[in-house]
Each structure stands twice: as C-alpha cells, then as structure tokens.
Write a protein that holds these residues in place. Structure first.
Motif, PDB file in Angstrom:
ATOM      1  N   LEU A 124     -12.001   0.528   0.117  1.00 53.93           N
ATOM      2  CA  LEU A 124     -11.024  -0.060  -0.663  1.00 53.93           C
ATOM      3  C   LEU A 124     -11.134   0.838  -2.014  1.00 53.93           C
ATOM      4  O   LEU A 124     -10.246   1.232  -2.659  1.00 53.93           O
ATOM      5  CB  LEU A 124     -11.215  -1.586  -0.837  1.00 53.93           C
ATOM      6  N   LYS A 158      -9.935   4.172  -2.010  1.00 52.62           N
ATOM      7  CA  LYS A 158      -8.525   4.268  -1.997  1.00 52.62           C
ATOM      8  C   LYS A 158      -7.805   4.039  -3.408  1.00 52.62           C
ATOM      9  O   LYS A 158      -6.699   4.519  -3.887  1.00 52.62           O
ATOM     10  CB  LYS A 158      -7.860   3.268  -0.776  1.00 52.62           C
ATOM     11  N   ILE A 159      -8.421   3.169  -4.084  1.00 49.14           N
ATOM     12  CA  ILE A 159      -7.829   2.661  -5.515  1.00 49.14           C
ATOM     13  C   ILE A 159      -8.156   3.693  -6.509  1.00 49.14           C
ATOM     14  O   ILE A 159      -7.373   4.396  -7.108  1.00 49.14           O
ATOM     15  CB  ILE A 159      -8.411   1.552  -5.864  1.00 49.14           C
ATOM     16  N   ARG A 178      -5.789   6.673  -5.883  1.00 49.05           N
ATOM     17  CA  ARG A 178      -4.514   6.178  -6.009  1.00 49.05           C
ATOM     18  C   ARG A 178      -3.545   5.860  -4.625  1.00 49.05           C
ATOM     19  O   ARG A 178      -2.373   6.092  -4.767  1.00 49.05           O
ATOM     20  CB  ARG A 178      -3.598   6.964  -7.253  1.00 49.05           C
ATOM     21  N   VAL A 204      -4.011   3.522  -2.911  1.00 51.49           N
ATOM     22  CA  VAL A 204      -3.772   2.083  -2.809  1.00 51.49           C
ATOM     23  C   VAL A 204      -3.850   1.838  -4.370  1.00 51.49           C
ATOM     24  O   VAL A 204      -4.852   2.321  -5.046  1.00 51.49           O
ATOM     25  CB  VAL A 204      -4.660   1.177  -1.887  1.00 51.49           C
ATOM     26  N   SER A 205      -2.991   0.571  -4.905  1.00 53.53           N
ATOM     27  CA  SER A 205      -3.197   0.197  -6.205  1.00 53.53           C
ATOM     28  C   SER A 205      -4.219  -0.906  -6.051  1.00 53.53           C
ATOM     29  O   SER A 205      -4.052  -1.720  -5.147  1.00 53.53           O
ATOM     30  CB  SER A 205      -1.768  -0.141  -6.788  1.00 53.53           C
ATOM     31  N   ALA A 206      -4.648  -1.256  -7.236  1.00 52.29           N
ATOM     32  CA  ALA A 206      -5.743  -2.368  -7.529  1.00 52.29           C
ATOM     33  C   ALA A 206      -4.803  -3.609  -7.243  1.00 52.29           C
ATOM     34  O   ALA A 206      -5.355  -4.839  -6.654  1.00 52.29           O
ATOM     35  CB  ALA A 206      -6.406  -2.388  -8.590  1.00 52.29           C
ATOM     36  N   GLU A 244      -1.976  -3.878  -5.483  1.00 55.10           N
ATOM     37  CA  GLU A 244      -1.768  -4.135  -3.877  1.00 55.10           C
ATOM     38  C   GLU A 244      -3.056  -4.822  -3.519  1.00 55.10           C
ATOM     39  O   GLU A 244      -2.897  -5.618  -2.667  1.00 55.10           O
ATOM     40  CB  GLU A 244      -1.510  -3.020  -3.160  1.00 55.10           C
ATOM     41  N   ALA A 245      -4.245  -4.190  -3.625  1.00 55.14           N
ATOM     42  CA  ALA A 245      -5.403  -4.810  -3.114  1.00 55.14           C
ATOM     43  C   ALA A 245      -5.618  -6.304  -3.457  1.00 55.14           C
ATOM     44  O   ALA A 245      -6.121  -6.978  -2.794  1.00 55.14           O
ATOM     45  CB  ALA A 245      -6.565  -4.022  -3.800  1.00 55.14           C
ATOM     46  N   ALA A 286      -6.164  -6.407 -12.159  1.00 54.39           N
ATOM     47  CA  ALA A 286      -6.007  -5.163 -11.298  1.00 54.39           C
ATOM     48  C   ALA A 286      -4.867  -4.247 -11.952  1.00 54.39           C
ATOM     49  O   ALA A 286      -5.098  -3.008 -12.095  1.00 54.39           O
ATOM     50  CB  ALA A 286      -5.502  -5.654 -10.035  1.00 54.39           C
ATOM     51  N   ASP A 324      -5.459  -0.188 -12.632  1.00 54.02           N
ATOM     52  CA  ASP A 324      -4.415   0.790 -12.182  1.00 54.02           C
ATOM     53  C   ASP A 324      -4.170   1.683 -13.369  1.00 54.02           C
ATOM     54  O   ASP A 324      -3.780   3.003 -13.298  1.00 54.02           O
ATOM     55  CB  ASP A 324      -3.247   0.233 -11.476  1.00 54.02           C
ATOM     56  N   GLY A 366     -11.361  -2.490  -9.435  1.00 53.88           N
ATOM     57  CA  GLY A 366     -10.262  -2.786  -8.754  1.00 53.88           C
ATOM     58  C   GLY A 366     -10.413  -3.682  -7.483  1.00 53.88           C
ATOM     59  O   GLY A 366      -9.386  -4.128  -6.838  1.00 53.88           O
TER      60      GLY A 366
END
Lengths: 103, 496, 500
Positions: free
Chosen positions: B11, B14-15, B18, B20-22, B24-25, B55, B59, B73
């Motif tokens: 995770l 991915k954060i 970018r 996945v955004s924090a 979104e997580a 979060a 981001d 994140g």
C-alpha cells in the motif's frame, strides 16, 4: 470467615480493599477472597526457589544514571490541565472535602 | 484486489507512486470498519475526520514531492492505551470513559510524524489485564476467524482489526503476551520489542517494568517497517535505551530469501512440555522441521526457572498495577461518582464503580504482595526469581541465536469459557511471560492452522535484548517458506 | 478528656531527659521540577506550572533532574555524609488528593546521602555534634485550599481546591540521628541546628531556605525519659514548625506537655502533632484507623543512580567555605566583636559587606554603609537589606568616590538615594544630579571670604585661636555651595584666609 487453606481471609481482603480505596461489595468480597486464595496458593510457588544469594531484579534492562538537564520544557496551559477535571474552580481542581490529615 | 487486502508495504508503495491516494486507502479501511466492526468490535473509537485529514495531507506532500517515511499514508489501528490528543483514551475502562488526554504519547507522535493514518483506537482488556478482551468495559472483541471466540488479549482489538482487514498495521502493548498471544490466535504477526526499545511515554501503564509497545501486522516485513517507525531512544522515558534501533527491515528482507544456515534455533525444554492443545503441538513440531529445512540447526536448551515465571509475574505485575492505578481517583480526570461525600469516599466509590473485577483482583493482590509483612516472601522473592529467569535466558542465548516455543497453549477459545476462572486465563501467557520478565525480545508469527479446529496457531521466536534483527530474520524466513507452501492465513470473510 | 497540666520547664529538665530528632525538608531552587521540565517559581497562577508528569496523567513518566541530584550530593557532602555509590528511588504508596499519582516518588532504604554530622555551635560557644542519619531526594505535593467551614482549615470545609504547581518540586529531606543528652538546652540545640543548616544550605546556593515560604520545613521528634533511667521514651512527631523561633518553642512545649502526661501517670502516644504558631502549642492530628503501610517498592519508571567517584569529587570541589568558618574569618579580618558580628548576621549584612569589600571598599566603610544608612533605607521600605535595589559593587563605587574626594558624605547619600530610586549607576547619578564636590579653590575662597565678612565676630574668634569656631563658617560655606563643597578643604581655606 477465614479461608480453608488459610492463605488469605475475607477480612484481610476487606482490609486490602480499604487500603486500595476500593469500596467492594459483600458479594465481591466473597468472590475475591476465594479467587485470591487460589491465586496466592499458586504464586506462592516462588518461595520454592532457593534464591537467598540472588540479587533481585527491579528493572528489566540494566540502565543507570539517566538524567535530564535542568531546563524548562513547555508544559500544559491551565485550561489543558483542567480539561479532564470532574470539577474545577478558580483555576484549580475542585474536589470533595478531605477528611484525612495532611501528610 | 481490494485495498484492504494489501500489505502495508504494498500500500505504501502505491501511495508513494500515486497509484493510490492516501485518502482512498484511508477511506477503504474506514468503509471496511463500517462494514464489519459491528460484529468484530475491534475499535472503541474511529477517528474518521482526523484520519482523512492526515491522508489528504500525505497526498499533498506526495504531490509536492516531499520526502516521506516508508509508511506514509498507510492506515493503522492504535491500541487504546496510548494517549492521543485528538481522540479519547479509555484503556478499555469505565474509569476513563470519554477522557481526552491533553497530550500525545511518543509512539502516537512518531506515527503522526511518519505520515501514518491513525484510523482509531482499538479495544483491549481493561488496563491491558487479560488474555481475551473480555475484561474490556466496552464489551469483548470477536475473533474474525470465529466470532464466537476470543481474539486474544489484552490487545485483541488490534489483532482482530488486522485479521478482519480493517487495518494493515496496528500497535499493541505486551506486558506478558498481550501482543503475541492475540497475534497467535488471529493468525497475524506481533512483536514485543526489547524492553526499552519503544518509548513508554504516553503508554498508560499496566506494569511499568514489563510493559512494552510494539508493532502488529499481517506480515513480518510490515511489522519491521512499523517497528523502525516507533522504536528508538526517547528522553522522556528513563528506561528507554539510547542505542541505535536494530535494522529489522533489512533483516526481514534478508530473511525472506529463506536461508537460515548457520543459525542455531533453541527449543526451550520447559516451554515444550505438556499443556498444549494437540494441534498447537503438531504445528510447533512442523515449524521446527521447517526451520531445519531452512538451514537452521535446532538445539534443545533448558531454562529451569521458567516454571516459576508465572508465579513471579503474577506477583510483580499486580504489585506495580496496584501502584500505577492508584492515580485513578476521581480528583483530576476521569469518572467521579457519589458527588457530595468526602474525597476519601468518592475515591473508593469511583474506583469500585470504574474498575472491572479483574482489575480489582489484581489491585488487591498487589496491595497484599507489597504489604510490609509479605514483601520479602512475595514481591522480593519474585524479583529474585526474575534474576534467575534472566540468567536462564543468558545461558540459553549462549547456545542458540533465537529460542522458539508455541506462542499460546491453545487456539482461540470460546468467549465466556475462562472469564470467571482467573487462573485458567492466566495460563494463556505461560510461554510469553518469561521474555517480559527478562526484558528480551519476542515475536509471534503464524505457523498454520490446528488440525482439530482449523484455527490459527502462532510460533514464538525470542531473541536477546536488542537482538531483534535475528528474530525478524528467522520470522521472515519462516513466514516466506510457510506461505509458499500453505498460503497466507486469511480469516474467513466476516458475515455481513 | 482534659489534657494534663503542663509542667514548668525547670521542673521538666530536673526530672526528665529529652531526646531530640529533627527532620528538615528543603525545597531546591532548581529551574525545573524533580522529574519534569516544569518551572518551580513560587506564587505563579494555579496550575500553570504543570505537565502530564507532575499532574500524574495516565501514561506520563518521570525523568530525574540532574541538577537536583547534584544539589542533593552537595548538601550531603556539606553535612559530611557518604554518598551512596548506587541507589534507587522508591514509591511510597498512599492516597491523598494533593498527590497526583497517589504515590510519592522518594527514596526509601537507599538514600543518596548517609552517615554525616554537623557541629552546631550554641550562643555561648558550646559545640554539639548532631549526627545526620540520611539525606534523600523526593518530590513535593500540590497545595490544597479548603473552602467553606472555618478560616480555610481542613476540618469543616465544604470542599477543597487543588493547585499542582508545587507538585514535583524537588525536596531534600535531612534526618538527624536521635540527639540525646541536650538536657535543658534541647530547644536551643534544635534552633541552632536548624539555623546552621539553613545557613549551610543557603551558602551552597541550592535553595532559598525560606521558612516563611515553605521552602524549608521542619518536623520535630521528641521524647522524654526519666532522668538517669536510660530508657528511651515514646516520641511524638510535631509538624508544621515553620520558623526558627517555632522550632525552639515546639521543643519546649512538647517537653512540658509530655512531662505533664507522664506525671499524671499517662502514656505518650506515638503520633503526629501539629504546631500552632499563634499559641505556641501542639495538637494531636486525627488518629488514623489503621496503621499506615506505605508499601514501598523500587520505582520501576526510574533507573538507579550510581554517582561515580569522580563526579562526587568534582562536586566536593564546588563546596564553598562553611558559613560559620567564613564568619569567623571575616570577623578576624574586619576586627569586630562577637556582638558586632551577631548584629551583622542578624541584619543579613555579612554577604553584602563581604561583597562590597571584594569590590574594593575598606571593610569599615562597607560595614558602616550597610548597617547604618542602607539599613535605615531598608527599614523604611520594609524590605530585607539584600532586597534593596543597590548592589555591593555600587556601594563600593560610592565609597571610592568619597575616598577620592569627589563626594562628601552628604552627597554620597544623595548618590545612594539616586541609585535606590533607579536612576542608574552611581556615576550616572553624580552626573545627572550634578553632585560633584566643588573643588575649584577660587570659587571656594570667594565663598569663604564672603562668609567671614558676614560674620566678623566669628572671624575674630578664629584669629584668636578658637579654631573650633570655624564650624559656623564651614556651615555657611556649605549652605552657599548647596553642600557640594569638601568640608575638609573649606576648613583649611578658612584658616588660611583669616591668617592672611
């Protein structure tokens, strides 16, 4: 009502509860006396270990001489200090009347 | 794949990239909590706004190219025994219901500084006393593997949150097994660092000389990443060790390559005997074979005083508890009942109403053990036994790099089974207690499922003080090998 | 039950032998508290010098103040104690609302200083050696304010208000061994011990030792045994003895009271008593239902203190001269009598004079300034001598200006007034007030001639040899020059002018 094994009596539990500022109920006294008797019977096993010359360990990691310099560090504001107080007055914690002598 | 199924390491990557955004997580985990926590009850408090705000900040920083920590994140569940200035801290007790501390624990502050998103505070046995979370004043947590069973304790909330995919990371505290035993019975990873390795400032004390905060995760690498965030010297804790933090992330990565040749793994004779559920025993034997297969040399070591560890522990712990919990007296914070009487009466009435039976039992026991007539026979003698247990460890670590045992004697037992039998409850910590008494490190990694009930079993790995690197290495090697053969332990989907 | 009558003091000492013990608590004047970084300033707004640690908030932890440990060691060394090479803090467990954690972090069986003594000199020069059993570190409690009921007393109050600013302030508790054999001088010995201890600690610069502000507090233990019996009696502990005079009174009163109880066939109860400042009596505290068991155990949140020999020796090197030795030396250097010395001590002038001398002034002048003009000024302002807004250095400068003839005594007093009024350094006051002596002979001669002309009869007397008559002319010249003339020079000029 002294317990059967004699390790700890109901009266003793009542005395300990008073020392520990616990207003336990009569029912609790009965339950606790029985349970503590069993627990004490079990933990008393430490006495079986021959440890006369063994130094006691009070700290798990042997550190010594940990100090802080005599320097001011920001603390709490009066408002923060009193934020959790059940009652406050004039910047102070308000508590019920104190019976005991000042120590 | 759902974001909640990712490891923290995945995770975080991915954060950072970018993908996945924090936010979104965080949202995915908050949604998951909303979905399942009604049944699991891992959380006592969910801090939705603060979590999303953190979060969003991460981001922004990622977008701005700010250098961030390796877990920035990533959401985390914090045991409700660490103070948080923006959330209540109850320690699972009525006596602290609604208390909002005016300060952050050092662990809390380090999590924030690392950009980790704190989702909320997790359930626990009251003041960390218990092995099932049934002693929480706010009701028990349910084991995601079987909701009718205990998630372990005292940190059952943190472990259950991981197993139920409500968070990829959690923080626990371990006084006699409160991180490791819940990890074992929920199929997760839990680490008790060396005493003094993680600051106790802001960790509401159970037993000061035994308490240690530590990381909880679903993988050894995730635990290692979190370990490096929270560990390290803190001038606010006199018992904090002023030495470099062991390189546990590196050790976990090396371990995952699966080579343990040259390492000696000691089986503690006194922790391998009777009292284990057959499936636990079988899983442990299989684990030893696996360690040998990985190249480790398995040797037997003897720690003759371990049989007195529990007795010593249940004298030292209650003694410290009786003193540490004296401050909950209705004068400065927390519950106050019986307004109008004297301060003395209000104290006694509040403590009676605010503490649960297990806490009261231990306070009374500790008050007894410290009384002048009994001190030498009980507390004093327990401290000597403590010395002997430390010496046993020293001798064992001279023969082996790490020691192993089953983490807990049984798999998760049904809720209610032992709640009224304190001594039976205490036996859960038989194998985990010695490390706390000696201050050495210990961890639990999943070792599979017990044949008879299909519930998770944990392998305990113990290492000398500040020897976490070798412990993580062995844990990661074991995990990689076992997962490759049997797959990761995944709790059945919680009913919705 | 009425209390038995007090026994006349002379009668007490004729038939009983007192045994004395003193426990003194000293609040250290460190910047911060014993276990946290909060300020220790006296008199701040309530609960503004607090943090999670000294409020005992859940999760908080203590860290020892290094300076407080150094102060404890220095006090121990000054009292000829051994410094324990290893020791731990302990928790003293009891519930009381002014104690945030409901345990006091203290030292129990491992005090940092043990086995010392102090030789106490009584007024007539007799020396009594007082054994010091121990000196240990601990923390102070908060302060309670009792509301309702009578006059802020705890009994009958409706509720109490708590301020934790004082909670956690470092305390050193100094405990004497039992002091036997003082006989009728017991009250005097007690007072002399506390006085000397106060001076000693003050000289170390580790505490204000202000008994009126509570930064030094004394408990008096006393027991009586029938003379010659050799049997130690039961002792009482009298608390709240908060002035030097009270120490003496408390001992005396307890002796008379205990003798009364014993004479009436009663028994002394081992108890805590409270000294009543107003009446000079002691009263029994509330009897506790159960004997207190403090359940001491080593403080797990603090690690042991193991002062190295080199650290202790380094601290020994910082000990100043003992105040009584210093006094004896100064007395010799200044050539003053015992009585004069005592007056200087009582006036709190020793340090000021000594510092003034150190700044270059002759001892006689320095002494005279502090005990005369400056003492009057302090008196008029109702402050201690040391609280006057003038430094020994400034006084020395004024003295130097007089010696150089730049000021006469009258002008010097005006300069001092200026300094006290906050007008700056002596030289600045001289400048701004225009206070230099007129040393221009021309101007002075004119003034002298004028005065002689105005009083020809006086001029004749002087000419006839009555030199003392010149005083009138001097006065006239001083008046004419608004005091800015050097009277000595004026006198010389008068003689010169009448003769010419």
């Amino acid at each position: 009502m002294p317990s059967e094994s004699g390790a700890i009596s109901r009266d003793e539990v009542a005395h300990l509860a008073r020392l520990a500022r616990l207003a336990v109920t009569e029912t609790e006294l009965d339950t606790f006396a029985g349970q503590l008797d069993v627990i004490l019977g079990s933990v008393a096993r430490v006495g079986e270990v021959a440890a006369e010359d063994i130094p006691p360990t009070s700290h798990a990691v042997p550190l010594e001489n940990v100090f802080r310099p005599d320097e001011l560090r920001p603390g709490l504001s009066q408002e923060q200090a009193l934020s959790g107080a059940p009652a406050a007055e004039e910047g102070r914690f308000r508590v019920p009347r104190i019976l005991g002598e000042e120590a | 794949m759902s974001l909640t199924r990712l490891t923290a390491a995945e995770l975080a990557e991915k954060i950072a990239s970018r993908e996945v955004s924090a936010v979104e997580a965080a949202q995915a985990h908050l949604d998951r909590i909303a979905e399942v926590d009604g049944e699991v009850h891992a959380f006592l408090h969910v801090g939705t706004e603060a979590a999303l705000a953190n979060a969003a900040l991460v981001d922004e920083q990622v977008a701005a190219g700010t250098a961030l920590g390796p877990l920035a994140g990533v959401p985390l569940a914090l045991k409700d025994v660490f103070t948080t200035a923006d959330m209540p801290t109850t320690c699972g007790s009525k006596i602290l219901e609604g208390w909002r501390p005016p300060y952050d624990a050092t662990v809390t502050a380090r999590l924030r500084a690392a950009g980790i998103t704190i989702l909320g505070k997790t359930n626990m046995d009251e003041f960390a006393m218990g092995s099932s979370t049934e002693h929480s004043a706010y009701g028990p947590t349910h084991n995601p593997w079987d909701l009718s069973r205990i998630p372990g304790g005292s940190g059952g909330g943190s472990a259950a949150a991981l197993a139920a995919f409500e968070a990829p990371l959690a923080i626990g505290t371990d006084t006699g097994g409160s991180i490791r035993q819940p990890a074992a019975v929920t199929g997760t990873v839990g680490v008790k660092p060396t005493y003094g390795g993680v600051s106790r400032y802001g960790l509401v004390a159970c037993a000061s000389s035994l308490d240690q905060g530590g990381p909880c995760a679903r993988t050894v690498l995730d635990a290692a990443l979190l370990h490096e965030v929270i560990a390290g010297h803190d001038p606010l804790d006199s018992t904090s060790i002023d030495r470099p933090v062991p390189s546990v992330v590196e050790a976990a990565r090396i371990g995952a390559q699966g080579d343990l040749s040259g390492l000696r793994v000691g089986v503690v004779k006194e922790l391998g005997g009777e009292g284990y559920q057959p499936g636990v025993r079988a899983s442990f034997d299989a684990a030893l074979q696996r360690l040998e297969k990985l190249g480790a040399e398995v040797v037997e070591v003897s720690c003759p005083h371990f049989e007195y560890a529990m007795a010593a522990y249940y004298l030292i712990l209650p003694s410290e508890v009786s003193s540490n919990l004296a401050r909950f007296d209705a004068m400065r914070y927390g519950l106050r009942v019986d307004e109008g009487a004297s301060a003395e009466e209000v104290m006694a009435a509040t403590r009676e109403a605010g503490f649960g039976p297990e806490v009261k039992r231990r306070i009374i026991l500790g008050t007894y053990a410290l009384s002048s007539g009994y001190y030498d026979a009980y507390y004093g003698q327990a401290q000597k036994v403590r010395t002997l247990i430390s010496r046993d460890f020293s001798a064992a670590f001279a023969k082996a790099d790490v020691l192993v045992s089953p983490t807990a004697p049984t798999t998760a037992f049904p809720l209610g089974e032992k709640v009224d039998d304190p001594l039976a409850m205490y036996l859960n910590d038989l194998a985990t207690i010695p490390t706390n008494l000696a201050g050495v490190a210990g961890m639990s990694v999943p070792s599979g499922l017990a044949e008879e009930d299909g519930l998770p079993v944990g392998l305990q790995i113990m290492a000398p003080a500040l020897g976490e690197a070798v412990m993580y290495r062995v844990g990661a090697a074991f995990e990689a090998s076992r997962t490759a053969d049997e797959g990761a332990l995944v709790a059945p989907e919680v009913a919705r | 039950m009425t209390a038995p009558a007090l026994v006349d003091y002379a009668d007490v000492v004729a038939r009983y032998e007192p045994t004395l013990g003193l426990e003194v608590h000293v609040e250290l004047s460190t910047n911060t508290k014993m276990f946290c970084g909060c300020a220790t300033t006296f008199g701040a707004e309530p609960n503004t010098q607090v943090c999670p640690t000294c409020l005992g908030l859940p999760g908080s932890l203590p860290v020892v103040n290094r300076t407080a440990v150094e102060s404890a060691i220095r006090i121990g060394l000054a009292l000829n104690c051994s410094i324990a090479p290893w020791g731990r803090f302990a928790r003293k467990n009891y519930f009381y609302p002014d104690m945030p954690k409901n345990f006091q972090t203290s030292q129990y069986d491992e005090p940092i200083c043990v086995d010392g003594y102090m030789d106490v000199t009584l007024d007539d020069g007799e020396v009594v050696r007082v054994g010091i059993e121990r000196a240990h570190m601990e923390e102070d409690t908060g302060k309670s304010l009792h509301v309702g009921g009578a006059t802020g007393r705890i009994h009958g109050a409706d509720y109490s208000l708590l301020d934790y600013n004082r909670a956690g302030v470092p305390l050193i508790e100094i405990v004497t061994r039992m002091i036997p054999g003082t006989g009728e001088r017991a009250p005097e010995v007690a007072r002399a011990y506390v006085t000397q201890l106060r001076d000693l600690i003050k000289s170390l610069g580790v505490s204000d030792v202000r008994m009126d502000q509570g930064s030094m507090r004394c408990d008096v233990n006393l027991s009586l045994s029938p003379a010659g019996s050799g049997v130690l009696g039961t002792r009482t502990e009298t608390k709240n003895v908060n002035s030097l005079r009270s120490v003496e009174r408390a001992v005396r009163y307890e002796m008379s009271r205990q003798a009364g109880v014993l004479d009436a066939g009663g028994e002394i109860v081992q108890e805590t008593r409270h000294f009543e400042e107003q009446s000079g009596t002691t009263r029994a505290g509330r009897r506790k239902e159960t004997s207190e068991d403090y359940r001491y155990f080593p403080e797990p949140d603090l690690v042991p203190i193991a002062p190295s020999e080199s650290w202790v020796e380094e601290l020994r090197g910082t000990l100043p001269e003992k105040p009584w030795e210093r006094r004896a030396r100064l007395q010799a250097e200044w050539g003053i009598s015992d009585e004069e010395l005592r007056d200087l001590v009582n006036a709190g002038a020793i340090d000021l004079i000594s510092d003034t001398v150190a700044a270059g002034a002759p001892a006689g002048e320095a002494r005279s300034w502090w005990v005369a003009y400056l003492a009057q000024q302090a008196n008029a302002r109702g402050v201690e001598l040391a609280e006057l807004p003038i430094t020994p250095g400034q006084v020395a400068r004024v003295i130097a200006l007089v010696a150089a003839g730049d000021l006469n005594n009258k002008l010097a007093r005006q300069v001092v007034d200026g300094v006290l009024a906050g007008e700056g350094e002596p030289d600045e006051v001289v400048e701004s007030r225009g206070l230099t002596v007129v040393s221009d002979d021309g101007a002075l001669i004119a003034a002298v001639d004028e005065a002689l002309a105005a009083q020809p009869d006086v001029a004749d007397k002087i000419r006839a040899g009555k030199v003392q008559a010149a005083g009138a002319i001097v006065g006239a010249v001083m008046k004419a020059t608004r005091g800015q003339a050097d009277a000595k020079r004026v006198r010389e000029l008068i003689i010169e002018r009448v003769g010419s």
